[in-house]
Each structure stands twice: as structure tokens, then as C-alpha cells.
Design a protein around this motif. Structure first.
Motif, short mmCIF file in Angstrom:
data_model
loop_
_atom_site.label_atom_id
_atom_site.label_comp_id
_atom_site.label_asym_id
_atom_site.label_seq_id
_atom_site.Cartn_x
_atom_site.Cartn_y
_atom_site.Cartn_z
N ALA A 231 0.83 -1.21 0.00
CA ALA A 231 0.00 0.00 0.00
C ALA A 231 0.86 1.26 0.00
N ILE A 232 1.93 1.25 0.78
CA ILE A 232 2.86 2.38 0.80
C ILE A 232 3.45 2.60 -0.60
N GLU B 268 -5.29 4.07 4.68
CA GLU B 268 -4.44 5.04 5.39
C GLU B 268 -3.09 5.18 4.70
N SER B 269 -2.48 4.05 4.39
CA SER B 269 -1.15 4.07 3.79
C SER B 269 -1.17 4.67 2.40
N ILE B 270 -2.18 4.34 1.61
CA ILE B 270 -2.28 4.90 0.26
C ILE B 270 -2.49 6.41 0.31
N THR B 271 -3.44 6.87 1.11
CA THR B 271 -3.74 8.30 1.15
C THR B 271 -2.54 9.10 1.64
N PHE B 272 -1.85 8.59 2.64
CA PHE B 272 -0.70 9.33 3.19
C PHE B 272 0.41 9.44 2.16
N LEU C 124 -7.72 10.83 5.49
CA LEU C 124 -8.64 9.69 5.36
C LEU C 124 -9.75 9.78 6.38
N VAL C 125 -10.98 9.62 5.90
CA VAL C 125 -12.14 9.38 6.75
C VAL C 125 -12.67 8.01 6.35
#
Length: 205
Positions: free
Chosen positions: A78-79, A150-154, A122-123
Motif C-alpha cells: 500500500a505504501i 491510510e497508507s495509500i492516502t498518506f 482519510l475518513v
């Protein structure tokens, strides 16, 4: 370990740590083809759906310490995907920027809203109580779904609102989210023929 642009809106990255070895290549202007192998079968299924419904070509090759837990490998994929997506989007000139999709899978319904804002947020709401504890496909725990987003959005620096409207089957609840994210991302990353610059009053995203 940084993502590199191969050609227009196509990028790749190799990420190697003591816990995993991950390669991701992404073409935003593809046809939905994929070549996925993460050693986590259910995650492979989700990534294949992500490619298919976003119409982005996606290659993911990953291995890691799954004998301990799938967490490290799934998280690192994901990162890496997030980093590659960020580079593939480039300066974001001419894109729609916003995308929204609601996707059902039998009794489950998920809604995703994406803003390629350059600001990670992220929500993630609406999963039924206990979803995070379900073991899906013998490997994938329900709690990983939120952590993937979470990892993708960040790492992609995007904003994602993901709402599970309803659902009962753990598999369907996860898959509807991945498909909704794919469809919303597809719209957000598309060229808008009426936009020639960056779609922001700030002049940058």
C-alpha cells in the motif's frame, strides 16, 4: 527508495526492507490489466479488482515475512502503491481532481469520494462492529482494510472519504470498498477537456 516516472502518467518503484520486497508499476491511462502476486491471496483479489475498475494497468510483485503476519507485506504494498500513484499523477494539470462512486456487492454498499488534493487525509467509517476481527481467505484480517487506505492516502497525498453504507458478509464489505475507491480514483485522475491547468485556485496540488 523513490518512485520514478517511466513515461507520461506511468511510474514504478522497488521498495525493499528487512520485512518485505515490493515492486509496483502503474499506468494511469491503461485498460485495467493487472499482474498481481503478493503471497496474500485475498489481497491479490482486491488489487486485481482495483486495477480492473480503475482502468489503470497495475503490476504488483511482493514477498515478505508472511509466516509472521501478512501485515508488513500488505502495508508495504500500500505504501509503494501510494508513492507510485503520486509520481504518476505528476503536476495534475488537466485532471478532474474529484471523483465519487458508490458500488454495491450483493448486500454490501460502499461509497468513496476522492480528492487528489496534495494533502493526505482519510475518513473511514461505517464498517459493522467486529469487521476488523474477521479473517478473510485465511490470511487477511478485516482491520487491514482501513490501514491500506491510510497508507495509500498518506503516501499518495490524496484525500479519501470511505463510507460503508451497509453490509453483512466480510468479504463483500471489503471488496465493495476497493471497487468504490477504484471507480472514484478513475474519475478523479481522468483528463477533463475543459481544464488545461491545475484544477485549484492555488495553482498547485
Amino acid at each position: 527508495m523513490v518512485a520514478e516516472l517511466i513515461s507520461s502518467r506511468r511510474a514504478r518503484m522497488q521498495r525493499t526492507t528487512s520485512e518485505s520486497n515490493v515492486f509496483v508499476e502503474l499506468d494511469l491511462d491503461g485498460t485495467g490489466t493487472s499482474d498481481i502476486s503478493t503471497s496474500v491471496p485475498f489481497f491479490d483479489h482486491m488489487l486485481t479488482a482495483l486495477a480492473k475498475h480503475s482502468q489503470m494497468n497495475l503490476v504488483v510483485k511482493a514477498s515478505g515475512d508472511t509466516h509472521i503476519d501478512v501485515h508488513h507485506t500488505v502495508e508495504d504494498v500500500a505504501i509503494t502503491f501510494g508513492e507510485v500513484l503520486k509520481v504518476a499523477l505528476g503536476d495534475k494539470k488537466g485532471i478532474r481532481r474529484f471523483g465519487e462512486a458508490s458500488v454495491p456487492l450483493d448486500e454490501a454498499l460502499a461509497r468513496a469520494v476522492v480528492d487528489l488534493s496534495g494533502r493526505p487525509y482519510l475518513v473511514h467509517e461505517g464498517e459493522p462492529d467486529g469487521q476488523q476481527y474477521h479473517l478473510i481467505g485465511g490470511h487477511f484480517t478485516g482491520s487491514m482494510t482501513r490501514h491500506i487506505f491510510e497508507s495509500i492516502t498518506f503516501h499518495a497525498s490524496i484525500c479519501l472519504h470511505m463510507d460503508v453504507v451497509r453490509g453483512r458478509d466480510p468479504h463483500h464489505i471489503v471488496e465493495s470498498q476497493f471497487k468504490a475507491f477504484a471507480r472514484a480514483l478513475r474519475v478523479a485522475a481522468e483528463d477533463d477537456p475543459r481544464v488545461t491547468d491545475v484544477p485549484s485556485t492555488k495553482g498547485a496540488l
